[in-house]
Design an enzyme around this catalytic site. Structure first.
Site, PDB file in Angstrom:
ATOM      1  N   CYS A 186       0.579  -0.996  -0.092  1.00  0.00           N
ATOM      2  CA  CYS A 186       0.389   0.246   0.001  1.00  0.00           C
ATOM      3  C   CYS A 186       0.935   1.193   0.103  1.00  0.00           C
ATOM      4  CB  CYS A 186      -1.243   0.257   1.243  1.00  0.00           C
ATOM      5  SG  CYS A 186      -0.120   0.403   2.812  1.00  0.00           S
ATOM      6  N   HIS A 229      -3.233   0.866   6.839  1.00  0.00           N
ATOM      7  CA  HIS A 229      -2.877   0.375   5.425  1.00  0.00           C
ATOM      8  C   HIS A 229      -3.599   1.914   4.626  1.00  0.00           C
ATOM      9  CE1 HIS A 229      -4.256  -0.986   1.010  1.00  0.00           C
ATOM     10  NE2 HIS A 229      -5.419  -0.191   0.813  1.00  0.00           N
ATOM     11  N   HIS A 247      -5.887   1.901  -3.931  1.00  0.00           N
ATOM     12  CA  HIS A 247      -5.440   1.774  -3.871  1.00  0.00           C
ATOM     13  C   HIS A 247      -4.297   0.264  -4.181  1.00  0.00           C
ATOM     14  CE1 HIS A 247      -8.046  -1.170  -1.475  1.00  0.00           C
ATOM     15  NE2 HIS A 247      -9.125  -0.945  -2.416  1.00  0.00           N
TER      16      HIS A 247
END
Length: 345
Positions: free
Chosen positions: A254, A306, A318
């Site tokens: 991420c 995240h 993402h």
């Protein structure tokens, strides 16, 4: 140890009797500068610079202040220009980090370091850091009344106002002779939060387009802008597989995805973890396209684990551990309850 924030100001009087026919302005010497280079930059001569600054030699020091002739502003012998610089400082206490101090004062880490000419993140308790700067210039007729001048301010009769650093709704209301309630009503603001560079309507009938501060009315980035480039680069990576610690088109995690796309879009950014990006960024209460969205997907709801790039309209892109780079809705049943917040770099 007691924390303190102190505001102080310096006043420089630049009289037209010192420089003729122009007002004086100040230049800060940088590495590699010479009198000759500075003279060329400011359309003057080495001789005039030495005379203006009472210099006996060509020797200069880094960070030395040099008076120069500002050729695009004329003056006469009956006026004086006063430049007032106001710095607000913060006293470092034990346990502080640059990132925490930046967050406290709504700055990015890069802005705080640049403001204080810092080359590393090493700081010491008791030392002072500048956390905001503002400069105003006033021209005074001799004799006559003072004429405040600040090119960054929007005229009171303008249809819109552009937010500058240090602004609050209260300050803008005073400048524009409106109430805070009027400003919030004209701009559909649900809070007192404003962003540097944001355009505010100054009347109900203003034709300027200012986005409302909610997720489903985020203004799309203009063609060719840096944000549009960022979104474009991010979408090019859709379908790229997830790879732990990956930061290239062969695979992303991420934060690696954030690092890669921001660099491709021309941003100066370091490769760090999602939690560090969260610490580095400015808090955003009304997210817009290009801001970062953060989640706590682990066992602790307080730990950032995240992140993605907010696209506007309730969507973000993402590097998902299960799907790779993909676009997901913020109302997704898994992610909705795990959103920690939004930040901008």
């Amino acid at each position: 140890m007691k924390k303190s924030v102190v505001a102080f100001s310096t006043l420089a009087i630049l009289s037209s009797t010192f420089v003729s026919p122009a007002l004086a302005s100040t230049y800060t010497v940088k590495s590699g500068d010479t009198l000759s280079k500075i003279a060329q930059k400011h359309n003057t001569t080495v001789h005039d610079l030495k005379q203006l600054n009472h210099l006996k030699t060509d020797f200069l020091r880094i960070n030395q202040k040099i008076l120069t002739s500002n050729s695009d502003k004329t003056s006469n012998d009956s006026s004086v220009s006063l430049k007032k610089t106001k710095n607000t400082t913060y006293t470092i206490v034990s346990g502080d980090t640059l990132t925490r101090i930046a967050n406290k004062h709504n700055l990015t880490l890069a802005e705080l370091m640049k403001m204080n000419n810092l080359k590393s993140d090493r700081i010491y308790a008791g030392a002072k850091l500048i956390v905001s700067k503002s400069t105003t210039t006033t021209t005074i007729d001799l004799p006559g009344s003072s004429k405040p001048s600040n090119p960054t301010e929007t005229p009171a009769n303008s249809a819109t106002y552009i937010v500058v650093k240090g602004d609050t709704l209260s300050k803008i209301a005073i400048k524009t002779k409106l109430s805070v309630a009027q400003l919030k009503a004209f701009n559909s603001l649900n809070s007192d939060f404003i962003r540097v560079g944001q355009k505010l309507r100054l009347s109900k009938s203003s034709s300027s387009s200012t986005p409302a501060n909610n997720d489903d009315k985020v203004e799309a980035p203009s063609s060719g802008s840096k944000v549009a480039k960022l979104v474009s680069e991010a979408k090019k990576m859709i379908g790229t597989p997830y790879s732990w610690a990956g930061a290239s088109p062969s695979g992303f995690d991420c934060s690696g995805f954030i690092y890669y796309t921001f660099k491709k879009a021309g941003y100066d950014i370091s490769r760090v973890s999602s939690s560090t990006y969260y610490d580095m960024g400015k808090k955003v209460t009304s997210p817009k396209s290009g801001d970062l969205i953060f989640f706590a997907t682990g066992s602790s709801k307080a730990v950032v684990s995240h992140m993605g790039i907010y696209l506007g309209g309730g969507e973000f892109i993402h590097a998902s551990s299960s799907k790779g780079v993909t676009i997901t809705s913020t109302s997704n049943s898994y992610f909705k309850s795990r959103i920690i917040g939004y930040k901008s770099l």
